[in-house]
Every structure is written in structure tokens, then in C-alpha cells.
Design a protein around this motif. Structure first.
Motif, PDB file in Angstrom:
ATOM      1  N   GLY A   1     -32.124 -49.789 -12.454  1.00  0.00           N
ATOM      2  CA  GLY A   1     -33.551 -49.521 -12.377  1.00  0.00           C
ATOM      3  C   GLY A   1     -33.817 -48.064 -12.688  1.00  0.00           C
ATOM      4  N   PRO A   2     -35.083 -47.644 -12.673  1.00  0.00           N
ATOM      5  CA  PRO A   2     -35.416 -46.233 -12.921  1.00  0.00           C
ATOM      6  C   PRO A   2     -34.810 -45.333 -11.854  1.00  0.00           C
ATOM      7  N   GLY A   3     -34.587 -44.066 -12.204  1.00  0.00           N
ATOM      8  CA  GLY A   3     -34.041 -43.112 -11.249  1.00  0.00           C
ATOM      9  C   GLY A   3     -34.376 -41.685 -11.636  1.00  0.00           C
ATOM     10  N   PRO A   4     -34.277 -40.750 -10.686  1.00  0.00           N
ATOM     11  CA  PRO A   4     -34.621 -39.345 -10.957  1.00  0.00           C
ATOM     12  C   PRO A   4     -33.643 -38.649 -11.888  1.00  0.00           C
ATOM     13  N   ASP A   5     -32.534 -39.293 -12.211  1.00  0.00           N
ATOM     14  CA  ASP A   5     -31.581 -38.715 -13.164  1.00  0.00           C
ATOM     15  C   ASP A   5     -32.069 -38.841 -14.598  1.00  0.00           C
ATOM     16  N   ARG A   6     -33.152 -39.621 -14.801  1.00  0.00           N
ATOM     17  CA  ARG A   6     -33.703 -39.836 -16.145  1.00  0.00           C
ATOM     18  C   ARG A   6     -35.193 -39.491 -16.163  1.00  0.00           C
ATOM     19  N   GLY A   7     -35.545 -38.479 -16.961  1.00  0.00           N
ATOM     20  CA  GLY A   7     -36.948 -38.131 -17.143  1.00  0.00           C
ATOM     21  C   GLY A   7     -37.459 -38.765 -18.422  1.00  0.00           C
ATOM     22  N   ILE A   8     -38.730 -39.145 -18.434  1.00  0.00           N
ATOM     23  CA  ILE A   8     -39.307 -39.847 -19.587  1.00  0.00           C
ATOM     24  C   ILE A   8     -40.537 -39.106 -20.093  1.00  0.00           C
ATOM     25  N   VAL A   9     -40.616 -38.944 -21.411  1.00  0.00           N
ATOM     26  CA  VAL A   9     -41.790 -38.357 -22.056  1.00  0.00           C
ATOM     27  C   VAL A   9     -42.309 -39.362 -23.065  1.00  0.00           C
ATOM     28  N   PHE A  10     -43.571 -39.785 -22.876  1.00  0.00           N
ATOM     29  CA  PHE A  10     -44.190 -40.759 -23.763  1.00  0.00           C
ATOM     30  C   PHE A  10     -45.102 -40.058 -24.771  1.00  0.00           C
ATOM     31  N   GLN A  11     -45.533 -40.832 -25.779  1.00  0.00           N
ATOM     32  CA  GLN A  11     -46.431 -40.291 -26.790  1.00  0.00           C
ATOM     33  C   GLN A  11     -47.819 -39.994 -26.216  1.00  0.00           C
ATOM     34  N   ASN A  12     -48.240 -40.747 -25.204  1.00  0.00           N
ATOM     35  CA  ASN A  12     -49.614 -40.616 -24.699  1.00  0.00           C
ATOM     36  C   ASN A  12     -49.735 -39.645 -23.525  1.00  0.00           C
ATOM     37  N   TYR A  13     -48.715 -38.810 -23.314  1.00  0.00           N
ATOM     38  CA  TYR A  13     -48.731 -37.724 -22.321  1.00  0.00           C
ATOM     39  C   TYR A  13     -48.612 -38.217 -20.877  1.00  0.00           C
ATOM     40  N   SER A  14     -49.367 -39.256 -20.491  1.00  0.00           N
ATOM     41  CA  SER A  14     -49.314 -39.826 -19.137  1.00  0.00           C
ATOM     42  C   SER A  14     -49.609 -38.789 -18.057  1.00  0.00           C
ATOM     43  N   LEU A  15     -50.621 -37.965 -18.291  1.00  0.00           N
ATOM     44  CA  LEU A  15     -51.051 -36.993 -17.280  1.00  0.00           C
ATOM     45  C   LEU A  15     -52.169 -37.600 -16.438  1.00  0.00           C
ATOM     46  N   LEU A  16     -52.218 -37.206 -15.176  1.00  0.00           N
ATOM     47  CA  LEU A  16     -53.284 -37.660 -14.301  1.00  0.00           C
ATOM     48  C   LEU A  16     -54.534 -36.814 -14.571  1.00  0.00           C
ATOM     49  N   PRO A  17     -55.632 -37.427 -15.007  1.00  0.00           N
ATOM     50  CA  PRO A  17     -56.791 -36.650 -15.490  1.00  0.00           C
ATOM     51  C   PRO A  17     -57.512 -35.861 -14.410  1.00  0.00           C
ATOM     52  N   TRP A  18     -57.318 -36.214 -13.144  1.00  0.00           N
ATOM     53  CA  TRP A  18     -58.016 -35.502 -12.070  1.00  0.00           C
ATOM     54  C   TRP A  18     -57.202 -34.331 -11.507  1.00  0.00           C
ATOM     55  N   LEU A  19     -55.987 -34.132 -12.055  1.00  0.00           N
ATOM     56  CA  LEU A  19     -55.143 -33.039 -11.598  1.00  0.00           C
ATOM     57  C   LEU A  19     -55.039 -31.964 -12.676  1.00  0.00           C
ATOM     58  N   THR A  20     -54.915 -30.724 -12.258  1.00  0.00           N
ATOM     59  CA  THR A  20     -54.762 -29.618 -13.195  1.00  0.00           C
ATOM     60  C   THR A  20     -53.370 -29.634 -13.808  1.00  0.00           C
ATOM     61  N   VAL A  21     -53.163 -28.766 -14.798  1.00  0.00           N
ATOM     62  CA  VAL A  21     -51.843 -28.598 -15.400  1.00  0.00           C
ATOM     63  C   VAL A  21     -50.803 -28.334 -14.315  1.00  0.00           C
ATOM     64  N   TYR A  22     -51.084 -27.379 -13.455  1.00  0.00           N
ATOM     65  CA  TYR A  22     -50.152 -27.039 -12.368  1.00  0.00           C
ATOM     66  C   TYR A  22     -49.916 -28.245 -11.462  1.00  0.00           C
ATOM     67  N   GLN A  23     -50.969 -28.926 -11.067  1.00  0.00           N
ATOM     68  CA  GLN A  23     -50.851 -30.033 -10.128  1.00  0.00           C
ATOM     69  C   GLN A  23     -50.090 -31.220 -10.724  1.00  0.00           C
ATOM     70  N   ASN A  24     -50.278 -31.474 -12.017  1.00  0.00           N
ATOM     71  CA  ASN A  24     -49.544 -32.563 -12.655  1.00  0.00           C
ATOM     72  C   ASN A  24     -48.043 -32.337 -12.587  1.00  0.00           C
ATOM     73  N   ILE A  25     -47.625 -31.095 -12.797  1.00  0.00           N
ATOM     74  CA  ILE A  25     -46.194 -30.792 -12.736  1.00  0.00           C
ATOM     75  C   ILE A  25     -45.716 -30.765 -11.293  1.00  0.00           C
ATOM     76  N   PHE A  26     -46.507 -30.156 -10.412  1.00  0.00           N
ATOM     77  CA  PHE A  26     -46.088 -30.047  -9.015  1.00  0.00           C
ATOM     78  C   PHE A  26     -45.932 -31.422  -8.373  1.00  0.00           C
ATOM     79  N   GLN A  27     -46.832 -32.331  -8.672  1.00  0.00           N
ATOM     80  CA  GLN A  27     -46.733 -33.661  -8.059  1.00  0.00           C
ATOM     81  C   GLN A  27     -45.405 -34.331  -8.408  1.00  0.00           C
ATOM     82  N   ALA A  28     -44.973 -34.206  -9.672  1.00  0.00           N
ATOM     83  CA  ALA A  28     -43.703 -34.802 -10.090  1.00  0.00           C
ATOM     84  C   ALA A  28     -42.534 -34.134  -9.380  1.00  0.00           C
ATOM     85  N   VAL A  29     -42.562 -32.800  -9.304  1.00  0.00           N
ATOM     86  CA  VAL A  29     -41.484 -32.066  -8.635  1.00  0.00           C
ATOM     87  C   VAL A  29     -41.447 -32.416  -7.157  1.00  0.00           C
TER      88      VAL A  29
END
Length: 272
Positions: free
Chosen positions: A72-100
Motif C-alpha cells: 500500500g502507500p507509504g511515507p517512503d514514497r512521495g508523489i507529484v502529479f500533473q495537477n499539483y494537488s494543492l489544497l486551495p484554502w491553504l497558503t504555500v507554506y501551509q500546504n507544505i507544512f501540512q504534509a510534513v
């Protein structure tokens, strides 16, 4: 070997019966390699990547990472899609911080903030850290997505047409950003890239996997690249090896086009 794909088959049940997406796929990838998968639409590139990501279960065969079967999925594998998959209500900083915050369990909140700041700076977005996704360009959004993927510190980065929606100049910048991050990480991350862009595959990769056409697609050939690193686009395009590999890949991919054109013109009356 870090990643091993052995005799992989993935099929789906459909109203018309069993549909085999990929079959008899064998691939071994070393730690720290950049491997691109290219081929025509419908050849199973994303299917293979999704199997490595753990989002698809093999019908036959195995996918293992460091000798451990992927379940199954795991934190050892990061994924980058063509459509960015950013949360529109979060800032640049918050989008990265939430993942971390979700993926990195052994750090304090302050340490996580330092990680986020580090990668925002590395992709040159410090001046835009408080902006929402709709307030930044497509290239900036993709920088956020790549920074987010690196910030969670996965062993492997899976990239599915990550630059496909970008204009040529922005795409070139993003390719350089990716290599910069990979180099700053001591080239320790393994990167699997799905792309339709031959030049992109050559510029970024150590090896290029060429798929046959689907359904029941498999690996047609694997091309080794021996272009020196670090790579400079202006320098490598004049190298004999670059020209040979580009011609080789074009030849492999154009076979289908030539056959399709021949079929199309069958029976078409020729004007006198």
C-alpha cells in the motif's frame, strides 16, 4: 537492488471481460537512480507507477522495495502529479507544512517549521509563502508540489507527467529545480518519472524505459544514458550520444505512427 518489479501484471474486470493493462513487466532500479518511463497514451506508464506507489495491487507478480513487498502507500514514497494537488484554502507554506506535519513523526513543531522554510527557500518561493494557490502561477504551484514531496523526505519520488501542463520555458526551469533538489540531497532519492517528452527524459534520466503499446503493454527496451552530470542543456544537445539516443527513442515511438498512417490511407482514393 532498491526497487524490483518482477513479472508484473495488472488487469481490471470490465463489462466486456478482463482488461490487461500491463503484462510481464520486469524492472530493477538502483538507489538514487532517475528512471523515466515513456510511451504512447494507454501503454501503462501510470499503471506501473501506481503499482509502485501502492495504489494498485498486482494481479500477478511482485513489486518490492528493499526486499519488502509493496502492500500500500507509504511515507517512503512521495508523489507529484500533473495537477499539483494543492489544497486551495491553504497558503504555500501551509500546504507544505501540512504534509510534513502528517508524515514526519520524529520532529518537534519547530523542527518541522525549519524543514518547510528550507524547502520553500530552495524552490525560490519565500516571497510567495503566504499566497493561496489561486494567487500563483502554474510553475509556482508545481514548485510547491515538488518542495512538499521533498520536504517529507521520501526515499523515492514518483512523478506522473509533473511538467506536462507547463509552457516550454517554465518546464525547463522546473526540470532544473528538480535536479537541484536531487543534487542537494546528495542524489540519494530514487526518482521514477512518467513523461511523454523525449528531451525531458534524456535530460533528467540515467535510464529510459520504453513501453510497447497497450493493452497488455510491456517493456520494449531500456535505454542507458551515459551523459555526464551535472548536466547543462546547451552542452548536452550537441553531444553525439544525445543525438543518437534521441534518434533511437524517436524511431521506437514513431513505428506505431507510421503503421497507423499506412492503415489510415488504405483505400483512400488518390487524386489524378
Amino acid at each position: 537492488m532498491y526497487l524490483e518489479i518482477n513479472n508484473l501484471e495488472i488487469s481490471f474486470a470490465t463489462p466486456k471481460g478482463k482488461f490487461v493493462a500491463v503484462r510481464n513487466v520486469d524492472l530493477q532500479v538502483k538507489k538514487g537512480e532517475i528512471v523515466s518511463i515513456i510511451g504512447h497514451s494507454g501503454c501503462g506508464k501510470s499503471t506501473i507507477m501506481n503499482a509502485v506507489a501502492g495504489m494498485l495491487t498486482p494481479t500477478k507478480g511482485t513489486v518490492t522495495i528493499n526486499g519488502v513487498p509493496v502492500k500500500g502507500p507509504g511515507p517512503d514514497r512521495g508523489i507529484v502529479f500533473q495537477n499539483y494537488s494543492l489544497l486551495p484554502w491553504l497558503t504555500v507554506y501551509q500546504n507544505i507544512f501540512q504534509a510534513v506535519d502528517a508524515a514526519v513523526k520524529n520532529k518537534t513543531r519547530e523542527e518541522k517549521k525549519e524543514i518547510v522554510e528550507k524547502y520553500i527557500k530552495m524552490v525560490n518561493l519565500s516571497a510567495h509563502r503566504e499566497k493561496l494557490p489561486q494567487q500563483i502561477s502554474g510553475g509556482m504551484k508545481q514548485r510547491v508540489a515538488i518542495a512538499r514531496a521533498f520536504a517529507i523526505n521520501p526515499d523515492m519520488l514518483l512523478m506522473d507527467e509533473p511538467f506536462g501542463a507547463l509552457d516550454a520555458l517554465t518546464k525547463g526551469d522546473m526540470q532544473l529545480e528538480l535536479l537541484k533538489l536531487w543534487n542537494l540531497d546528495n542524489r540519494s532519492k530514487t526518482i521514477i518519472l512518467v513523461t511523454h517528452d523525449i528531451e525531458e527524459a534524456i535530460f533528467l534520466s540515467d535510464r529510459i524505459v520504453v513501453m510497447t503499446d497497450g493493452p497488455a503493454a510491456t517493456i520494449r527496451e531500456i535505454e542507458e544514458l551515459h551523459l555526464p552530470r551535472p548536466r547543462n542543456k546547451k552542452a548536452i544537445i550537441s553531444m553525439p550520444e544525445y543525438k543518437l539516443i534521441r534518434e533511437r527513442l524517436l524511431s521506437l515511438l514513431m513505428d506505431k505512427v507510421e503503421v497507423d498512417e499506412a492503415d489510415f490511407y488504405k483505400g483512400v482514393p488518390v487524386e489524378a
